[in-house]
Design a protein around this motif. Sequence first.
Motif, PDB file in Angstrom:
ATOM      1  N   PHE A  78     -10.924  12.823 -10.856  1.00  0.00           N
ATOM      2  CA  PHE A  78     -10.185  12.082 -11.875  1.00  0.00           C
ATOM      3  C   PHE A  78     -10.653  12.403 -13.287  1.00  0.00           C
ATOM      4  O   PHE A  78     -10.318  11.692 -14.231  1.00  0.00           O
ATOM      5  CB  PHE A  78     -10.282  10.574 -11.609  1.00  0.00           C
ATOM      6  N   LYS A 102       0.868  -1.171   0.000  1.00  0.00           N
ATOM      7  CA  LYS A 102       0.000   0.000   0.000  1.00  0.00           C
ATOM      8  C   LYS A 102       0.903   1.217   0.000  1.00  0.00           C
ATOM      9  O   LYS A 102       1.700   1.415   0.912  1.00  0.00           O
ATOM     10  CB  LYS A 102      -0.921   0.029   1.215  1.00  0.00           C
ATOM     11  N   SER A 151      -4.032  -1.747 -10.631  1.00  0.00           N
ATOM     12  CA  SER A 151      -4.312  -1.137  -9.341  1.00  0.00           C
ATOM     13  C   SER A 151      -5.417  -0.090  -9.500  1.00  0.00           C
ATOM     14  O   SER A 151      -5.975   0.103 -10.581  1.00  0.00           O
ATOM     15  CB  SER A 151      -3.040  -0.512  -8.765  1.00  0.00           C
ATOM     16  N   LYS A 152      -5.702   0.606  -8.403  1.00  0.00           N
ATOM     17  CA  LYS A 152      -6.758   1.617  -8.401  1.00  0.00           C
ATOM     18  C   LYS A 152      -6.370   2.739  -7.443  1.00  0.00           C
ATOM     19  O   LYS A 152      -5.977   2.485  -6.310  1.00  0.00           O
ATOM     20  CB  LYS A 152      -8.095   0.993  -7.972  1.00  0.00           C
ATOM     21  N   LEU A 153      -6.490   3.970  -7.921  1.00  0.00           N
ATOM     22  CA  LEU A 153      -6.176   5.127  -7.094  1.00  0.00           C
ATOM     23  C   LEU A 153      -7.366   5.465  -6.205  1.00  0.00           C
ATOM     24  O   LEU A 153      -8.483   5.654  -6.690  1.00  0.00           O
ATOM     25  CB  LEU A 153      -5.812   6.324  -7.978  1.00  0.00           C
ATOM     26  N   GLU A 154      -7.119   5.521  -4.892  1.00  0.00           N
ATOM     27  CA  GLU A 154      -8.185   5.798  -3.929  1.00  0.00           C
ATOM     28  C   GLU A 154      -7.853   7.068  -3.156  1.00  0.00           C
ATOM     29  O   GLU A 154      -6.684   7.410  -2.966  1.00  0.00           O
ATOM     30  CB  GLU A 154      -8.336   4.626  -2.956  1.00  0.00           C
ATOM     31  N   LEU A 183      -2.171   3.541 -13.138  1.00  0.00           N
ATOM     32  CA  LEU A 183      -2.344   2.524 -12.099  1.00  0.00           C
ATOM     33  C   LEU A 183      -3.298   1.431 -12.548  1.00  0.00           C
ATOM     34  O   LEU A 183      -3.096   0.246 -12.255  1.00  0.00           O
ATOM     35  CB  LEU A 183      -2.839   3.170 -10.807  1.00  0.00           C
ATOM     36  N   GLU A 184      -4.349   1.796 -13.268  1.00  0.00           N
ATOM     37  CA  GLU A 184      -5.267   0.780 -13.798  1.00  0.00           C
ATOM     38  C   GLU A 184      -4.536  -0.132 -14.770  1.00  0.00           C
ATOM     39  O   GLU A 184      -4.798  -1.333 -14.824  1.00  0.00           O
ATOM     40  CB  GLU A 184      -6.460   1.457 -14.467  1.00  0.00           C
ATOM     41  N   ARG A 198      -4.370   7.819 -12.393  1.00  0.00           N
ATOM     42  CA  ARG A 198      -5.408   6.787 -12.273  1.00  0.00           C
ATOM     43  C   ARG A 198      -5.295   5.786 -13.412  1.00  0.00           C
ATOM     44  O   ARG A 198      -5.348   4.561 -13.198  1.00  0.00           O
ATOM     45  CB  ARG A 198      -6.787   7.444 -12.277  1.00  0.00           C
ATOM     46  N   GLN A 199      -5.136   6.273 -14.650  1.00  0.00           N
ATOM     47  CA  GLN A 199      -5.072   5.375 -15.797  1.00  0.00           C
ATOM     48  C   GLN A 199      -3.800   4.531 -15.799  1.00  0.00           C
ATOM     49  O   GLN A 199      -3.825   3.353 -16.174  1.00  0.00           O
ATOM     50  CB  GLN A 199      -5.191   6.177 -17.094  1.00  0.00           C
ATOM     51  N   PHE A 233      -2.794   3.700  -3.187  1.00  0.00           N
ATOM     52  CA  PHE A 233      -3.141   2.579  -4.067  1.00  0.00           C
ATOM     53  C   PHE A 233      -2.430   1.331  -3.569  1.00  0.00           C
ATOM     54  O   PHE A 233      -1.401   1.400  -2.896  1.00  0.00           O
ATOM     55  CB  PHE A 233      -2.753   2.879  -5.519  1.00  0.00           C
TER      56      PHE A 233
END
Length: 540
Positions: free
Chosen positions: A353, A334, A386-389, A381-382, A378-379, A402
């Motif tokens: 985003f 994390k 993964s996913k940006l939180e 990481l996807e 975000r893109q 993430f």
Amino acid sequence: MLTAPIPFNDAQRLESLHQYFLLDTAPEAEYDRVSHIASQICQTPIAMVSLIDKDRQWVKSYFGLAVSSIPREISLCAHTIVNVHPLVVEDTSKDIRFWDNPAVVGPPNIIFYAGVPLLSSEGLAIGSICVIDHYPRQLAPAQKITLQALAAQVMLLMELRRTNNKLVQARAEAEELARQKSQLLATLSHEIRTPLHALEGYTQLMIDERPREDQQKSLRRLQTTGRTLINLVNNILDYSKLQAGKLLLEEIPFSLSELIQQAIDMQAWQAQQKNIQLTASIDPRLPAQLKGDATRLFQVLLNLISNAIKFTHVGEVRVGVEVLSGDNSEVTLKIAVHDTGIGIPQASLALLFNEYTQVSASTTRLYGGSGLGLAISRQLLELMGSKLEVQSQEGEGSQFGFRLSLPVFEAIPKESDALAPKPADLFLAVDDNPLNTKLLAHHITKQGGKVAVFNSPLEALESAKTVPYRAMILDLHMPELDGYELARALQEIQPGVPLIALSADDSVETIDRVKSTGFQFFLRKPFLPHDLVRILNELP
């Protein structure tokens, strides 16, 4: 003999006909079967599927009569297209239109004729399906209905062909557009990154030359501004690649703790100007080396840290890494950036985003920015799975984080001094731009190696015939010989010597060509010193 009248809308009819791209094509089984079925059902020795061109009747398929083309002025099918209804002539020898037609009084001796027009999707008669006999006769109602059904079947085949042609054309246009966009991205990469490379390079050279204390602040500001601009350009170019599906992730060994420290070092000056603490908290269980796209992960970290500093006036920005799980082969982490900044209203979190969008117009006026950094992060990481939180409280601060699973890289143990170039190591650096070779020589010499620099690829080639090199760094875009041609020639002279490609263009096409040419490494301009050091450390 009466020649068939030319329809008043013949120009539109011909235009519709040519849209099917069927004229002068090879025989096709589907059309041949239709002619055969028409002959069998109507019990005639001859059947044809024809198209009426400007001056001819062109036969797409036939049964019982081998013919490819008939002049339009003597064509019976030319009469069929005059209207939308079937044309049935029980005895052509008694019909004023046909009694002296060469095809009636001579071979193939057409006495009975029945034709149904082929109607395009625009309702224009572009051809016919016909049956022919050598004796007078009639066509039963059921046979006429079936012949009309076969005409509709022919048009279905033709419409399918036209649709396929349109799809092929659309695909070709899309591929050409994608090629042009890819070429534009490559050009932009080269034209924009090249002067940025000069800015970064000269700034680093001046800093390394121990400037006066009163000059250091200005140079650091210049360097931070230049690197911020580089990051923005990378965001824009990467966003274009993401939209075009042209961005591929690489998988190289890297140290996450070093990557985070480098990102912090790049943003340290900005934090100092605002009297903000910029720190890192690294889980001691973090493996020394991981495998992944260090460049894109570094870009994400820069975006998050830069945003955190931008929106924080007092307090701190902290980068944290926590090991959630893992073993000797893979680890799940994390990674989060915490700040004590202005925070984000809950109602505005959904806008975060969106490309080119910020939380509010007042935010843009006060803090600037394009709003692209978070969307890119975000893109990216996807793409990494993964996913940006985000967690935020207005007035208290935010946390962007993430989870990321990465393979653990078990490096082969090396002696402590094996990680840096040895004094005896001689590197070849070739670039037609003297600034680039000066920067390469500066950074490699700083690491303890020696460099032979050439601004002419032909001179470098001659040198390689007599001087052995530890590795070769070649710019891809040079006159006389480009980097690819030079690499192939050098491999013949010194086979097995590691090759490092240097270019501002990191498009998928370029990377693929780099790999296929035999380069082991790729260094993107503008590069930071640690980018070059990482490659030097990985040399076999």
